[in-house]
Scaffold this motif. Structure first.
Motif, mmCIF file in Angstrom:
data_model
loop_
_atom_site.group_PDB
_atom_site.id
_atom_site.type_symbol
_atom_site.label_atom_id
_atom_site.label_comp_id
_atom_site.label_asym_id
_atom_site.label_seq_id
_atom_site.Cartn_x
_atom_site.Cartn_y
_atom_site.Cartn_z
ATOM 1 N N GLY A 135 0.818 -1.201 0.000
ATOM 2 C CA GLY A 135 0.000 0.000 0.000
ATOM 3 C C GLY A 135 0.855 1.255 0.000
ATOM 4 O O GLY A 135 2.064 1.211 0.270
ATOM 5 N N PRO A 136 0.260 2.409 -0.290
ATOM 6 C CA PRO A 136 1.016 3.663 -0.362
ATOM 7 C C PRO A 136 1.698 4.045 0.950
ATOM 8 O O PRO A 136 2.793 4.608 0.934
ATOM 9 C CB PRO A 136 -0.040 4.697 -0.773
ATOM 10 N N LYS B 185 5.590 4.686 1.242
ATOM 11 C CA LYS B 185 6.049 6.006 1.660
ATOM 12 C C LYS B 185 7.095 5.898 2.758
ATOM 13 O O LYS B 185 8.066 6.658 2.799
ATOM 14 C CB LYS B 185 4.860 6.836 2.139
ATOM 15 N N GLU B 186 6.906 4.928 3.672
ATOM 16 C CA GLU B 186 7.886 4.722 4.747
ATOM 17 C C GLU B 186 9.245 4.317 4.193
ATOM 18 O O GLU B 186 10.282 4.613 4.775
ATOM 19 C CB GLU B 186 7.376 3.653 5.710
ATOM 20 N N LEU C 271 7.247 3.502 -7.737
ATOM 21 C CA LEU C 271 6.201 2.558 -7.343
ATOM 22 C C LEU C 271 5.106 3.269 -6.543
ATOM 23 O O LEU C 271 3.911 2.993 -6.714
ATOM 24 C CB LEU C 271 6.795 1.424 -6.507
ATOM 25 N N LEU C 272 5.517 4.197 -5.701
ATOM 26 C CA LEU C 272 4.557 4.952 -4.897
ATOM 27 C C LEU C 272 3.649 5.795 -5.787
ATOM 28 O O LEU C 272 2.424 5.830 -5.588
ATOM 29 C CB LEU C 272 5.300 5.840 -3.901
ATOM 30 N N MET C 273 4.237 6.439 -6.797
ATOM 31 C CA MET C 273 3.449 7.245 -7.730
ATOM 32 C C MET C 273 2.465 6.373 -8.498
ATOM 33 O O MET C 273 1.301 6.753 -8.687
ATOM 34 C CB MET C 273 4.382 7.972 -8.703
ATOM 35 N N MET D 216 -5.143 4.410 -7.488
ATOM 36 C CA MET D 216 -6.197 4.656 -6.495
ATOM 37 C C MET D 216 -7.089 5.831 -6.891
ATOM 38 O O MET D 216 -8.170 6.025 -6.312
ATOM 39 C CB MET D 216 -5.572 4.920 -5.121
ATOM 40 N N ASN D 217 -6.617 6.641 -7.834
ATOM 41 C CA ASN D 217 -7.405 7.818 -8.267
ATOM 42 C C ASN D 217 -8.393 7.458 -9.361
ATOM 43 O O ASN D 217 -8.244 6.500 -10.069
ATOM 44 C CB ASN D 217 -6.463 8.933 -8.744
#
Length: 301
Positions: A259-260, A264-265, A292-294, A300-301
């Protein structure tokens, strides 16, 4: 360059059936497999023997599978070894690891035995088969913790197939691996009562598998010795290797499933990912994790 002699006697598994059709047998040589496992995981003597036997056992049990079906043995005990995992498939790929590769026993205590490495625990076998949505899983309590007796007990209790099992990892006085291998004999439905027990008794009179291999007997010789006097018909043979299908791409794909928040961590710095099975290390850069985060946010958008 490998010599002709080394090639002829490399790690392989052979499978056969008695000429009377009442007994199946699989014999495997895993010397280089166990040496590779020891080198990759820097195994203690204790873990060399226990993991070596487990790797050998999973390959023998995989002889009953098809194609790339696979079998995994998971042994979790209260001893210093902790967790042991071994996996093999029908095409001869074997891999495995232990939780505490450095674990050793105090052999100055006369009461100490090999089984104390795992101690009280559970052995679980999971088979991933074609045309079955979920793997088949069954478990037993460890009876000795030496892998050999535990696998034999599993075959009778969970598979309900009377079986005789020999597993061996030989070590010299310097602690170097000499030879490793194993034998699995299974009774067919039409075998007479007492047949497998008689074979097991005979097998216990043999020199150890490592001694037989070290003295020049190959898997063919061992198969014939076990099946005498009735004879044996070979059904199949194949090379076996310590082989792991992990790759950097697979690890990156696994990160993409996070998950994001988790990504992010990680995004402040790169990640070093290590495969449990083969100890291979893979570096994933900070910029790759950010990418990958992007991508995850975009989905999700």
């Amino acid at each position: 360059m490998i010599s002709k002699e080394d090639f002829i006697h490399k790690d392989r598994m052979a499978k056969g059936i008695s000429t009377g059709g009442d007994i199946k047998i699989s014999v495997v040589k895993t010397t280089d497999v166990v040496k590779t496992a020891r080198r990759k995981h820097d195994l203690s003597l204790l873990n060399t023997v226990l993991l070596g036997r487990a790797l050998t056992a999973t390959m023998l049990m995989a002889s009953e599978l098809k194609g790339e079906e696979r079998i995994r043995m998971r042994v979790e005990g209260k001893g210093p070894v902790g967790l042991l995992v071994a996996e093999a498939n029908r095409v001869g790929e074997i891999r495995g690891y232990v939780q505490h590769p450095e674990a050793e026993l105090d052999y100055t205590n006369a009461q100490t035995g090999l089984g104390d490495g795992l101690g009280v625990g559970i052995l679980t076998i999971r088979k991933t088969l074609y045309n079955e949505a979920e793997p088949r899983t069954s478990s037993i309590e460890l009876v000795r913790g030496n892998i050999t007796d535990d696998v034999a007990y599993y075959m009778v209790q969970s598979e309900q197939v009377p079986s005789a099992v020999l597993l061996d990892v030989g070590l010299d006085e310097q602690g170097r691996i000499t030879e490793a291998g194993g034998v699995l004999v299974q009774r067919m439905p039409d075998a007479p009562e007492g047949r497998i027990e008689a074979m097991q008794e005979k097998m216990l009179q043999f020199d150890s598998i490592s001694e037989l291999l070290a003295s020049g007997h190959y898997i063919d010789d061992i198969m014939e010795m076990v099946m005498e006097p009735g004879g044996v018909k070979e059904l199949d043979r194949q090379p076996v290797d310590f082989f792991c299908r992990c790759s950097r791409k697979r690890f990156v794909n696994a990160l993409a499933m996070l998950g994001p928040d988790d990504l992010k961590e990680m995004s402040d710095e790169g990640q070093e990912l290590v495969c449990h099975f083969c100890n291979e290390e893979y570096q994933v850069s900070k910029s790759e994790i950010e990418e990958l985060l992007m991508q995850t946010k975009a989905k999700m958008n």
